[in-house]
Write a protein that holds these residues in place. Structure first.
Motif, PDB file in Angstrom:
ATOM      1  N   GLU A  39       0.825  -1.205   0.000  1.00 22.74           N
ATOM      2  CA  GLU A  39       0.000   0.000   0.000  1.00 22.74           C
ATOM      3  C   GLU A  39       0.861   1.257   0.000  1.00 22.74           C
TER       4      GLU A  39
ATOM      5  N   TRP B 110      -2.716  -4.213  -1.897  1.00 21.08           N
ATOM      6  CA  TRP B 110      -3.609  -4.151  -3.063  1.00 21.08           C
ATOM      7  C   TRP B 110      -3.480  -5.431  -3.872  1.00 21.08           C
TER       8      TRP B 110
ATOM      9  N   ARG C  30      -8.538  -5.323  -1.545  1.00 22.18           N
ATOM     10  CA  ARG C  30      -7.446  -5.460  -0.603  1.00 22.18           C
ATOM     11  C   ARG C  30      -7.413  -6.891  -0.099  1.00 22.18           C
TER      12      ARG C  30
ATOM     13  N   GLU D  94      -9.803  -8.625   2.145  1.00 18.60           N
ATOM     14  CA  GLU D  94      -9.930  -7.530   3.109  1.00 18.60           C
ATOM     15  C   GLU D  94     -10.882  -6.438   2.625  1.00 18.60           C
TER      16      GLU D  94
ATOM     17  N   ALA E  55     -11.241  -1.379  -1.806  1.00 16.29           N
ATOM     18  CA  ALA E  55     -10.517  -0.200  -1.331  1.00 16.29           C
ATOM     19  C   ALA E  55     -11.475   0.947  -1.010  1.00 16.29           C
TER      20      ALA E  55
ATOM     21  N   ASP F 219     -14.415   0.705   0.093  1.00 17.62           N
ATOM     22  CA  ASP F 219     -15.299   0.396   1.210  1.00 17.62           C
ATOM     23  C   ASP F 219     -14.636   0.653   2.554  1.00 17.62           C
ATOM     24  N   LEU F 220     -13.342   0.974   2.549  1.00 18.74           N
ATOM     25  CA  LEU F 220     -12.623   1.170   3.798  1.00 18.74           C
ATOM     26  C   LEU F 220     -13.276   2.274   4.638  1.00 18.74           C
TER      27      LEU F 220
ATOM     28  N   ASN G 209     -13.064   4.843   8.099  1.00 15.73           N
ATOM     29  CA  ASN G 209     -12.076   5.544   8.904  1.00 15.73           C
ATOM     30  C   ASN G 209     -12.619   5.667  10.327  1.00 15.73           C
TER      31      ASN G 209
ATOM     32  N   ARG H 246      -7.756   2.891   9.471  1.00 12.85           N
ATOM     33  CA  ARG H 246      -8.533   2.348   8.362  1.00 12.85           C
ATOM     34  C   ARG H 246      -9.050   0.969   8.761  1.00 12.85           C
ATOM     35  N   VAL H 247     -10.343   0.760   8.582  1.00 10.50           N
ATOM     36  CA  VAL H 247     -10.978  -0.495   8.990  1.00 10.50           C
ATOM     37  C   VAL H 247     -11.724  -1.086   7.785  1.00 10.50           C
ATOM     38  N   ALA H 248     -11.458  -2.365   7.481  1.00  8.51           N
ATOM     39  CA  ALA H 248     -12.153  -3.055   6.394  1.00  8.51           C
ATOM     40  C   ALA H 248     -13.475  -3.611   6.913  1.00  8.51           C
TER      41      ALA H 248
ATOM     42  N   LYS I 157     -12.280  -0.887  15.997  1.00  6.62           N
ATOM     43  CA  LYS I 157     -12.962  -1.630  14.935  1.00  6.62           C
ATOM     44  C   LYS I 157     -14.398  -1.982  15.310  1.00  6.62           C
TER      45      LYS I 157
END
Length: 492
Positions: free
Chosen positions: A330, A345, A380, A392, A395, A397-398, A400, A405-407, A467
Protein backbone atom coordinates in the motif's frame (compact mmCIF):
# COMPACT_ATOMS: atom_id res chain seq x y z
CA UNK A 1 -9.41 -16.77 -32.49
CA UNK A 2 -13.19 -16.57 -32.15
CA UNK A 3 -14.70 -16.93 -28.68
CA UNK A 4 -17.84 -18.72 -29.90
CA UNK A 5 -15.85 -21.21 -31.95
CA UNK A 6 -13.54 -21.91 -28.99
CA UNK A 7 -16.45 -22.66 -26.67
CA UNK A 8 -18.42 -24.81 -29.10
CA UNK A 9 -15.61 -26.80 -30.71
CA UNK A 10 -12.83 -26.98 -28.10
CA UNK A 11 -13.79 -30.24 -26.41
CA UNK A 12 -17.23 -31.52 -27.46
CA UNK A 13 -17.04 -35.30 -27.86
CA UNK A 14 -19.42 -35.24 -30.83
CA UNK A 15 -22.13 -33.15 -32.48
CA UNK A 16 -24.69 -35.36 -30.69
CA UNK A 17 -23.33 -34.63 -27.19
CA UNK A 18 -25.76 -32.62 -25.05
CA UNK A 19 -24.69 -28.97 -24.71
CA UNK A 20 -27.77 -27.36 -23.14
CA UNK A 21 -30.85 -28.43 -21.24
CA UNK A 22 -33.62 -26.08 -20.15
CA UNK A 23 -35.71 -27.31 -17.23
CA UNK A 24 -38.85 -25.92 -15.67
CA UNK A 25 -40.88 -26.51 -12.52
CA UNK A 26 -40.07 -29.81 -10.76
CA UNK A 27 -37.16 -30.28 -13.16
CA UNK A 28 -39.40 -30.94 -16.17
CA UNK A 29 -37.25 -30.99 -19.32
CA UNK A 30 -38.38 -28.18 -21.63
CA UNK A 31 -35.57 -28.12 -24.19
CA UNK A 32 -32.49 -30.19 -25.06
CA UNK A 33 -29.83 -28.97 -27.48
CA UNK A 34 -26.88 -30.95 -28.82
CA UNK A 35 -23.57 -29.30 -29.63
CA UNK A 36 -24.32 -29.75 -33.32
CA UNK A 37 -27.71 -28.06 -33.00
CA UNK A 38 -26.29 -25.18 -30.95
CA UNK A 39 -23.46 -24.55 -33.39
CA UNK A 40 -25.75 -24.74 -36.42
CA UNK A 41 -28.18 -22.21 -34.90
CA UNK A 42 -25.37 -19.92 -33.72
CA UNK A 43 -23.87 -19.82 -37.22
CA UNK A 44 -27.30 -19.12 -38.75
CA UNK A 45 -27.79 -16.20 -36.35
CA UNK A 46 -24.29 -14.93 -37.17
CA UNK A 47 -25.09 -15.01 -40.89
CA UNK A 48 -28.53 -13.47 -40.39
CA UNK A 49 -27.18 -10.54 -38.39
CA UNK A 50 -24.67 -9.84 -41.15
CA UNK A 51 -27.44 -9.90 -43.74
CA UNK A 52 -29.22 -7.14 -41.79
CA UNK A 53 -26.37 -4.80 -42.67
CA UNK A 54 -24.63 -4.74 -39.29
CA UNK A 55 -20.91 -4.01 -39.49
CA UNK A 56 -18.02 -5.86 -37.86
CA UNK A 57 -17.74 -5.03 -34.14
CA UNK A 58 -21.08 -3.21 -34.04
CA UNK A 59 -22.52 -3.40 -30.53
CA UNK A 60 -25.86 -5.20 -30.13
CA UNK A 61 -27.89 -4.58 -26.97
CA UNK A 62 -29.58 -7.75 -25.67
CA UNK A 63 -32.92 -7.15 -23.93
CA UNK A 64 -33.93 -10.76 -23.35
CA UNK A 65 -35.35 -12.85 -20.55
CA UNK A 66 -33.86 -16.02 -19.10
CA UNK A 67 -34.36 -18.50 -21.96
CA UNK A 68 -32.32 -20.44 -24.51
CA UNK A 69 -32.57 -17.44 -26.85
CA UNK A 70 -30.09 -15.58 -24.65
CA UNK A 71 -27.07 -17.88 -25.19
CA UNK A 72 -28.00 -18.51 -28.83
CA UNK A 73 -28.05 -14.79 -29.65
CA UNK A 74 -25.07 -13.95 -27.42
CA UNK A 75 -22.81 -16.54 -29.05
CA UNK A 76 -24.37 -15.95 -32.47
CA UNK A 77 -23.40 -12.28 -32.34
CA UNK A 78 -19.83 -13.14 -31.32
CA UNK A 79 -19.58 -15.82 -34.00
CA UNK A 80 -20.49 -13.19 -36.59
CA UNK A 81 -17.88 -10.71 -35.36
CA UNK A 82 -20.37 -8.44 -33.58
CA UNK A 83 -20.22 -7.36 -29.92
CA UNK A 84 -23.22 -8.33 -27.79
CA UNK A 85 -24.09 -6.17 -24.77
CA UNK A 86 -26.03 -8.38 -22.32
CA UNK A 87 -28.32 -6.62 -19.84
CA UNK A 88 -30.63 -7.66 -17.03
CA UNK A 89 -34.29 -8.00 -17.97
CA UNK A 90 -35.06 -6.14 -14.72
CA UNK A 91 -33.54 -2.85 -15.93
CA UNK A 92 -35.87 0.09 -16.31
CA UNK A 93 -36.20 2.06 -19.55
CA UNK A 94 -33.96 4.80 -18.15
CA UNK A 95 -31.29 2.31 -17.03
CA UNK A 96 -31.21 0.48 -20.35
CA UNK A 97 -31.24 3.81 -22.20
CA UNK A 98 -28.08 4.85 -20.36
CA UNK A 99 -26.36 1.65 -21.48
CA UNK A 100 -27.64 2.05 -25.04
CA UNK A 101 -26.32 5.59 -25.17
CA UNK A 102 -22.95 4.73 -23.63
CA UNK A 103 -22.36 1.61 -25.72
CA UNK A 104 -23.48 3.19 -28.99
CA UNK A 105 -25.26 -0.04 -29.89
CA UNK A 106 -26.45 -0.19 -33.49
CA UNK A 107 -29.23 -2.68 -32.76
CA UNK A 108 -31.42 -3.96 -29.92
CA UNK A 109 -32.48 -7.60 -29.85
CA UNK A 110 -35.55 -8.00 -27.65
CA UNK A 111 -38.10 -10.68 -26.82
CA UNK A 112 -41.14 -8.39 -26.81
CA UNK A 113 -41.42 -8.65 -23.02
CA UNK A 114 -38.53 -6.64 -21.62
CA UNK A 115 -38.68 -2.86 -21.27
CA UNK A 116 -37.02 -1.11 -24.20
CA UNK A 117 -34.93 2.07 -24.07
CA UNK A 118 -35.56 5.16 -26.13
CA UNK A 119 -32.83 5.76 -28.65
CA UNK A 120 -31.71 5.45 -32.24
CA UNK A 121 -31.04 1.76 -32.78
CA UNK A 122 -32.47 -0.93 -35.01
CA UNK A 123 -35.04 -3.12 -33.22
CA UNK A 124 -34.87 -6.89 -33.76
CA UNK A 125 -37.95 -8.47 -32.18
CA UNK A 126 -39.40 -11.96 -31.73
CA UNK A 127 -40.30 -12.50 -35.42
CA UNK A 128 -36.86 -11.36 -36.56
CA UNK A 129 -35.24 -13.66 -33.96
CA UNK A 130 -37.05 -16.67 -35.43
CA UNK A 131 -35.93 -15.59 -38.90
CA UNK A 132 -32.32 -15.33 -37.69
CA UNK A 133 -32.46 -18.91 -36.44
CA UNK A 134 -33.43 -20.18 -39.88
CA UNK A 135 -31.10 -18.00 -41.97
CA UNK A 136 -28.55 -19.78 -44.17
CA UNK A 137 -25.68 -20.98 -41.96
CA UNK A 138 -22.50 -18.98 -42.29
CA UNK A 139 -19.05 -19.43 -40.81
CA UNK A 140 -17.19 -18.01 -37.83
CA UNK A 141 -15.80 -14.51 -38.32
CA UNK A 142 -12.02 -14.45 -38.66
CA UNK A 143 -11.40 -12.42 -35.52
CA UNK A 144 -8.09 -12.08 -33.70
CA UNK A 145 -7.37 -12.79 -30.02
CA UNK A 146 -7.37 -9.10 -29.07
CA UNK A 147 -10.45 -8.16 -31.08
CA UNK A 148 -13.52 -7.20 -29.00
CA UNK A 149 -15.98 -10.01 -28.24
CA UNK A 150 -18.56 -8.73 -25.75
CA UNK A 151 -19.28 -5.68 -23.61
CA UNK A 152 -20.67 -6.18 -20.12
CA UNK A 153 -21.77 -3.43 -17.76
CA UNK A 154 -20.85 -3.66 -14.09
CA UNK A 155 -23.66 -4.07 -11.60
CA UNK A 156 -23.07 -0.54 -10.32
CA UNK A 157 -23.28 -0.78 -6.53
CA UNK A 158 -22.67 2.97 -6.61
CA UNK A 159 -22.46 5.56 -9.34
CA UNK A 160 -23.05 4.86 -13.02
CA UNK A 161 -22.45 1.34 -14.38
CA UNK A 162 -19.48 1.20 -16.74
CA UNK A 163 -18.79 -1.05 -19.68
CA UNK A 164 -16.11 -3.73 -19.43
CA UNK A 165 -14.90 -4.72 -22.89
CA UNK A 166 -13.65 -8.30 -23.26
CA UNK A 167 -11.60 -9.78 -26.07
CA UNK A 168 -12.06 -12.95 -28.11
CA UNK A 169 -9.35 -14.54 -25.92
CA UNK A 170 -11.50 -14.13 -22.79
CA UNK A 171 -12.97 -17.64 -22.86
CA UNK A 172 -9.61 -19.34 -23.34
CA UNK A 173 -8.26 -17.13 -20.55
CA UNK A 174 -10.62 -18.92 -18.17
CA UNK A 175 -8.77 -22.23 -18.58
CA UNK A 176 -6.97 -22.07 -15.17
CA UNK A 177 -10.41 -22.36 -13.55
CA UNK A 178 -11.14 -25.75 -15.12
CA UNK A 179 -8.94 -27.72 -12.73
CA UNK A 180 -8.24 -25.23 -9.94
CA UNK A 181 -11.89 -24.49 -9.16
CA UNK A 182 -14.22 -26.92 -10.92
CA UNK A 183 -12.26 -30.09 -11.49
CA UNK A 184 -14.46 -30.20 -14.59
CA UNK A 185 -14.87 -33.15 -16.98
CA UNK A 186 -16.82 -33.57 -20.21
CA UNK A 187 -19.27 -35.81 -18.33
CA UNK A 188 -20.24 -33.00 -15.94
CA UNK A 189 -23.68 -31.42 -15.79
CA UNK A 190 -23.53 -27.86 -14.41
CA UNK A 191 -26.60 -26.10 -13.05
CA UNK A 192 -26.20 -22.35 -12.49
CA UNK A 193 -28.70 -20.36 -10.43
CA UNK A 194 -27.90 -16.93 -11.89
CA UNK A 195 -29.30 -14.86 -14.76
CA UNK A 196 -27.51 -14.83 -18.12
CA UNK A 197 -26.67 -11.12 -18.11
CA UNK A 198 -24.24 -11.65 -15.24
CA UNK A 199 -20.62 -12.51 -16.10
CA UNK A 200 -20.70 -15.18 -13.38
CA UNK A 201 -23.44 -16.98 -15.32
CA UNK A 202 -22.13 -16.30 -18.83
CA UNK A 203 -18.75 -17.71 -17.86
CA UNK A 204 -19.45 -20.41 -15.30
CA UNK A 205 -22.85 -21.39 -16.66
CA UNK A 206 -22.05 -21.43 -20.40
CA UNK A 207 -18.50 -20.71 -21.57
CA UNK A 208 -16.71 -23.12 -19.25
CA UNK A 209 -19.03 -26.14 -19.53
CA UNK A 210 -19.08 -25.83 -23.31
CA UNK A 211 -15.31 -25.34 -23.58
CA UNK A 212 -15.00 -28.65 -21.70
CA UNK A 213 -17.65 -30.54 -23.66
CA UNK A 214 -19.93 -30.67 -20.60
CA UNK A 215 -23.67 -29.97 -20.30
CA UNK A 216 -25.07 -26.61 -19.17
CA UNK A 217 -28.41 -26.77 -17.36
CA UNK A 218 -30.65 -23.71 -17.34
CA UNK A 219 -33.64 -23.35 -15.04
CA UNK A 220 -36.64 -21.32 -16.18
CA UNK A 221 -39.07 -20.85 -13.33
CA UNK A 222 -39.67 -19.39 -9.87
CA UNK A 223 -36.66 -18.56 -7.71
CA UNK A 224 -37.96 -19.71 -4.34
CA UNK A 225 -35.03 -21.10 -2.30
CA UNK A 226 -36.82 -24.31 -1.30
CA UNK A 227 -37.05 -25.54 -4.92
CA UNK A 228 -33.28 -25.78 -5.51
CA UNK A 229 -32.49 -29.05 -3.68
CA UNK A 230 -35.09 -30.84 -5.80
CA UNK A 231 -33.85 -29.20 -9.01
CA UNK A 232 -30.24 -30.17 -8.28
CA UNK A 233 -31.33 -33.76 -7.73
CA UNK A 234 -33.80 -34.27 -10.57
CA UNK A 235 -31.51 -32.57 -13.11
CA UNK A 236 -28.64 -34.89 -12.23
CA UNK A 237 -26.35 -31.89 -11.74
CA UNK A 238 -22.81 -32.86 -10.77
CA UNK A 239 -21.84 -29.20 -10.21
CA UNK A 240 -24.04 -26.39 -8.85
CA UNK A 241 -23.09 -22.70 -8.93
CA UNK A 242 -24.71 -19.88 -6.94
CA UNK A 243 -23.96 -16.90 -4.72
CA UNK A 244 -23.42 -17.52 -0.98
CA UNK A 245 -26.71 -15.89 -0.02
CA UNK A 246 -28.63 -18.52 -2.03
CA UNK A 247 -26.75 -21.37 -0.34
CA UNK A 248 -27.73 -19.86 3.01
CA UNK A 249 -31.38 -19.65 2.01
CA UNK A 250 -31.32 -23.20 0.63
CA UNK A 251 -30.13 -24.45 4.01
CA UNK A 252 -32.75 -22.37 5.82
CA UNK A 253 -35.80 -23.14 3.69
CA UNK A 254 -34.90 -26.31 1.78
CA UNK A 255 -34.90 -29.96 2.82
CA UNK A 256 -31.18 -30.80 2.70
CA UNK A 257 -29.22 -33.77 4.03
CA UNK A 258 -26.21 -35.90 3.13
CA UNK A 259 -28.57 -38.06 1.05
CA UNK A 260 -29.78 -35.13 -1.06
CA UNK A 261 -28.80 -34.78 -4.74
CA UNK A 262 -26.51 -37.89 -4.89
CA UNK A 263 -24.98 -36.91 -8.26
CA UNK A 264 -23.59 -33.61 -6.95
CA UNK A 265 -19.81 -33.68 -6.39
CA UNK A 266 -19.49 -30.18 -4.96
CA UNK A 267 -20.94 -26.69 -4.97
CA UNK A 268 -19.33 -23.58 -6.46
CA UNK A 269 -19.76 -20.08 -5.11
CA UNK A 270 -18.62 -16.58 -6.10
CA UNK A 271 -19.98 -13.05 -6.32
CA UNK A 272 -19.53 -12.19 -2.65
CA UNK A 273 -17.47 -13.45 0.27
CA UNK A 274 -18.38 -16.88 1.65
CA UNK A 275 -18.81 -16.66 5.42
CA UNK A 276 -16.98 -19.34 7.42
CA UNK A 277 -20.16 -20.38 9.27
CA UNK A 278 -22.09 -20.83 6.03
CA UNK A 279 -19.30 -22.95 4.59
CA UNK A 280 -19.34 -25.14 7.71
CA UNK A 281 -23.14 -25.44 7.71
CA UNK A 282 -23.20 -26.53 4.06
CA UNK A 283 -20.52 -29.17 4.52
CA UNK A 284 -22.13 -30.47 7.72
CA UNK A 285 -25.60 -30.62 6.13
CA UNK A 286 -24.72 -32.07 2.74
CA UNK A 287 -21.38 -33.81 3.23
CA UNK A 288 -20.15 -32.07 0.04
CA UNK A 289 -17.40 -29.48 -0.40
CA UNK A 290 -18.28 -25.89 -1.25
CA UNK A 291 -15.52 -24.29 -3.31
CA UNK A 292 -15.24 -20.51 -3.40
CA UNK A 293 -13.68 -18.26 -6.03
CA UNK A 294 -12.77 -14.57 -6.02
CA UNK A 295 -13.14 -12.67 -9.26
CA UNK A 296 -14.60 -9.64 -10.96
CA UNK A 297 -16.13 -8.58 -14.26
CA UNK A 298 -12.75 -7.42 -15.54
CA UNK A 299 -10.92 -10.78 -15.24
CA UNK A 300 -13.40 -13.54 -14.20
CA UNK A 301 -12.11 -15.57 -11.23
CA UNK A 302 -8.42 -15.90 -10.44
CA UNK A 303 -8.30 -17.11 -6.81
CA UNK A 304 -10.16 -20.22 -5.65
CA UNK A 305 -10.30 -23.35 -3.60
CA UNK A 306 -11.07 -26.59 -5.39
CA UNK A 307 -10.34 -30.31 -5.66
CA UNK A 308 -6.59 -29.61 -5.60
CA UNK A 309 -6.72 -26.72 -3.09
CA UNK A 310 -8.38 -27.70 0.21
CA UNK A 311 -10.85 -25.17 1.54
CA UNK A 312 -9.86 -22.91 4.41
CA UNK A 313 -13.07 -21.30 5.76
CA UNK A 314 -12.90 -17.52 5.51
CA UNK A 315 -10.39 -17.58 2.65
CA UNK A 316 -11.38 -17.81 -1.05
CA UNK A 317 -8.28 -19.95 -1.64
CA UNK A 318 -5.06 -19.55 -3.59
CA UNK A 319 -4.22 -18.06 -7.00
CA UNK A 320 -5.26 -20.54 -9.67
CA UNK A 321 -2.52 -22.61 -11.28
CA UNK A 322 -0.67 -20.47 -13.82
CA UNK A 323 -2.22 -17.18 -12.74
CA UNK A 324 0.08 -14.23 -12.07
CA UNK A 325 -1.44 -12.74 -8.92
CA UNK A 326 0.33 -10.69 -6.22
CA UNK A 327 -0.40 -8.38 -3.31
CA UNK A 328 1.23 -5.01 -3.79
CA UNK A 329 2.37 -2.79 -0.95
CA UNK A 330 0.00 0.00 0.00
CA UNK A 331 3.04 2.25 0.38
CA UNK A 332 4.37 1.94 -3.18
CA UNK A 333 1.79 0.07 -5.31
CA UNK A 334 3.40 -1.45 -8.39
CA UNK A 335 6.91 -1.04 -7.01
CA UNK A 336 6.86 -3.15 -3.84
CA UNK A 337 5.19 -6.43 -2.88
CA UNK A 338 3.49 -6.74 0.50
CA UNK A 339 5.06 -8.95 3.14
CA UNK A 340 3.35 -12.19 4.19
CA UNK A 341 0.48 -11.28 6.49
CA UNK A 342 0.52 -7.61 5.44
CA UNK A 343 -2.66 -6.24 3.79
CA UNK A 344 -2.14 -4.67 0.39
CA UNK A 345 -3.61 -4.15 -3.06
CA UNK A 346 -4.61 -7.31 -4.92
CA UNK A 347 -3.23 -7.22 -8.48
CA UNK A 348 -3.21 -9.39 -11.60
CA UNK A 349 -0.49 -9.19 -14.23
CA UNK A 350 -1.49 -7.40 -17.43
CA UNK A 351 -0.41 -10.42 -19.51
CA UNK A 352 -3.37 -12.49 -18.25
CA UNK A 353 -5.34 -13.49 -21.35
CA UNK A 354 -8.66 -13.30 -19.52
CA UNK A 355 -8.13 -9.66 -18.59
CA UNK A 356 -10.42 -7.06 -20.13
CA UNK A 357 -9.34 -4.85 -23.00
CA UNK A 358 -10.44 -1.83 -20.96
CA UNK A 359 -13.37 0.25 -19.79
CA UNK A 360 -15.55 1.32 -22.69
CA UNK A 361 -15.17 5.01 -23.53
CA UNK A 362 -13.18 5.56 -20.30
CA UNK A 363 -9.50 5.67 -21.23
CA UNK A 364 -8.54 7.62 -18.11
CA UNK A 365 -10.16 5.07 -15.80
CA UNK A 366 -8.53 2.25 -17.76
CA UNK A 367 -5.14 3.89 -17.36
CA UNK A 368 -5.68 4.34 -13.63
CA UNK A 369 -6.14 0.62 -12.94
CA UNK A 370 -2.89 -0.40 -14.68
CA UNK A 371 0.39 0.31 -12.94
CA UNK A 372 3.90 -1.00 -13.69
CA UNK A 373 2.54 -3.99 -15.58
CA UNK A 374 -0.15 -4.88 -13.03
CA UNK A 375 -3.94 -4.54 -13.13
CA UNK A 376 -5.11 -3.16 -9.77
CA UNK A 377 -8.33 -4.94 -8.90
CA UNK A 378 -9.44 -2.39 -6.30
CA UNK A 379 -9.57 -5.19 -3.71
CA UNK A 380 -7.45 -5.46 -0.60
CA UNK A 381 -6.08 -8.80 0.61
CA UNK A 382 -3.31 -10.46 2.56
CA UNK A 383 -1.47 -13.75 2.06
CA UNK A 384 -0.78 -16.19 4.87
CA UNK A 385 2.27 -18.42 5.28
CA UNK A 386 0.57 -21.28 3.41
CA UNK A 387 -0.21 -19.19 0.33
CA UNK A 388 -3.91 -18.69 1.05
CA UNK A 389 -5.31 -15.25 0.32
CA UNK A 390 -7.65 -13.47 2.73
CA UNK A 391 -10.02 -10.89 1.31
CA UNK A 392 -9.93 -7.53 3.11
CA UNK A 393 -12.64 -5.77 1.09
CA UNK A 394 -12.85 -3.16 -1.62
CA UNK A 395 -10.52 -0.20 -1.33
CA UNK A 396 -13.45 2.22 -1.60
CA UNK A 397 -15.30 0.40 1.21
CA UNK A 398 -12.62 1.17 3.80
CA UNK A 399 -13.94 2.98 6.85
CA UNK A 400 -12.08 5.54 8.90
CA UNK A 401 -12.30 5.09 12.66
CA UNK A 402 -10.37 7.55 14.79
CA UNK A 403 -7.69 7.78 12.13
CA UNK A 404 -7.48 3.99 11.61
CA UNK A 405 -8.53 2.35 8.36
CA UNK A 406 -10.98 -0.49 8.99
CA UNK A 407 -12.15 -3.05 6.39
CA UNK A 408 -15.89 -3.81 6.77
CA UNK A 409 -15.28 -7.47 5.85
CA UNK A 410 -13.14 -7.98 8.96
CA UNK A 411 -15.89 -6.68 11.23
CA UNK A 412 -18.54 -8.65 9.30
CA UNK A 413 -16.58 -11.90 9.68
CA UNK A 414 -16.45 -11.35 13.43
CA UNK A 415 -20.12 -10.50 13.89
CA UNK A 416 -21.20 -13.18 11.42
CA UNK A 417 -19.62 -15.82 13.63
CA UNK A 418 -22.10 -15.01 16.43
CA UNK A 419 -24.71 -17.81 16.60
CA UNK A 420 -27.56 -15.31 16.65
CA UNK A 421 -26.55 -13.56 13.41
CA UNK A 422 -27.85 -14.75 10.05
CA UNK A 423 -26.29 -12.02 7.92
CA UNK A 424 -24.54 -8.74 8.58
CA UNK A 425 -23.22 -5.74 6.67
CA UNK A 426 -21.03 -3.04 8.17
CA UNK A 427 -20.50 0.48 6.92
CA UNK A 428 -19.68 3.95 8.16
CA UNK A 429 -22.71 6.22 8.69
CA UNK A 430 -22.44 10.01 9.02
CA UNK A 431 -24.39 10.94 12.15
CA UNK A 432 -23.71 14.65 11.80
CA UNK A 433 -21.28 16.74 9.73
CA UNK A 434 -17.78 15.48 10.35
CA UNK A 435 -18.87 12.63 12.64
CA UNK A 436 -19.23 9.09 11.23
CA UNK A 437 -19.75 5.89 13.20
CA UNK A 438 -19.12 2.28 12.22
CA UNK A 439 -22.60 0.80 12.07
CA UNK A 440 -23.61 -2.85 11.85
CA UNK A 441 -26.81 -3.82 10.01
CA UNK A 442 -27.78 -7.23 11.34
CA UNK A 443 -30.27 -9.86 10.13
CA UNK A 444 -30.99 -12.04 13.20
CA UNK A 445 -31.34 -15.80 12.96
CA UNK A 446 -34.68 -15.97 14.78
CA UNK A 447 -37.89 -13.97 14.35
CA UNK A 448 -37.63 -12.55 17.86
CA UNK A 449 -34.49 -10.56 17.10
CA UNK A 450 -31.48 -10.53 19.39
CA UNK A 451 -29.86 -8.66 22.21
CA UNK A 452 -27.74 -5.72 21.06
CA UNK A 453 -25.73 -5.78 24.29
CA UNK A 454 -24.73 -9.41 23.78
CA UNK A 455 -23.60 -8.69 20.23
CA UNK A 456 -21.61 -5.64 21.36
CA UNK A 457 -19.93 -7.77 24.03
CA UNK A 458 -19.06 -10.35 21.36
CA UNK A 459 -17.45 -7.62 19.26
CA UNK A 460 -15.56 -6.40 22.31
CA UNK A 461 -14.07 -9.85 22.84
CA UNK A 462 -12.91 -10.29 19.25
CA UNK A 463 -12.11 -6.84 17.84
CA UNK A 464 -9.88 -3.94 18.74
CA UNK A 465 -11.88 -1.10 20.24
CA UNK A 466 -11.59 1.15 17.20
CA UNK A 467 -12.96 -1.63 14.94
CA UNK A 468 -16.07 -2.26 17.02
CA UNK A 469 -19.40 -0.95 15.71
CA UNK A 470 -20.70 2.01 17.66
CA UNK A 471 -24.26 1.43 16.49
CA UNK A 472 -26.37 -1.63 15.67
CA UNK A 473 -29.47 -1.75 13.53
CA UNK A 474 -31.56 -4.90 13.13
CA UNK A 475 -33.25 -5.44 9.76
CA UNK A 476 -35.18 -8.19 7.95
CA UNK A 477 -32.88 -8.46 4.91
CA UNK A 478 -29.77 -6.86 3.45
CA UNK A 479 -30.14 -4.75 0.27
CA UNK A 480 -28.47 -6.42 -2.67
CA UNK A 481 -27.78 -5.82 -6.35
CA UNK A 482 -29.48 -8.08 -8.94
CA UNK A 483 -26.29 -10.18 -8.89
CA UNK A 484 -26.52 -10.69 -5.13
CA UNK A 485 -23.83 -8.30 -3.87
CA UNK A 486 -24.48 -6.29 -0.73
CA UNK A 487 -25.27 -2.61 -1.40
CA UNK A 488 -23.53 -1.07 1.61
CA UNK A 489 -23.90 2.45 0.26
CA UNK A 490 -27.71 2.39 0.56
CA UNK A 491 -27.65 1.34 4.21
CA UNK A 492 -28.73 4.26 6.37
Amino acid sequence: MNLARYCLTNAAASDEAVALEVIGADGLLLERWSYGEIEDTVLRIASGLGALGLKRFDRILLRLGHSSDFPLLFFGAIAGGFVPVPTSEMLTAAESEAILRDSGAAAIIHDGKTVLPDGQARLIGPKEIEALKTAPAGSYAMTEADDPAFLIYTSGTSGTPKGVLHAQRAAAGRAPMYDSWYGMHSSDRLLHAGAFNWTYTLGVGLMDPWANGATSIVYDGSRDPEIWPGLIEVSGATLFAAVPSLYRRILKYGDVSSESFPALRHGLTAGEALAADLHEDWVMSTGRPLYEALGMSEISTYISSGPTVPTRPGSPGKPQEGRKVVILSEILPGEMFAEVGEPGWLAVHESESGLMLGYWNRPEETEQVFRSGWFLTGDRAREDEDGYYWYEGRADDLMNAFGYRVAPEEVERCLGAHPGVSEVAVTSIEMRPGVSLITAFVVPVGPDGMDETALAEWAGEHLAEYKQPKAYRFIDALPRTPSGKIRRKVLV
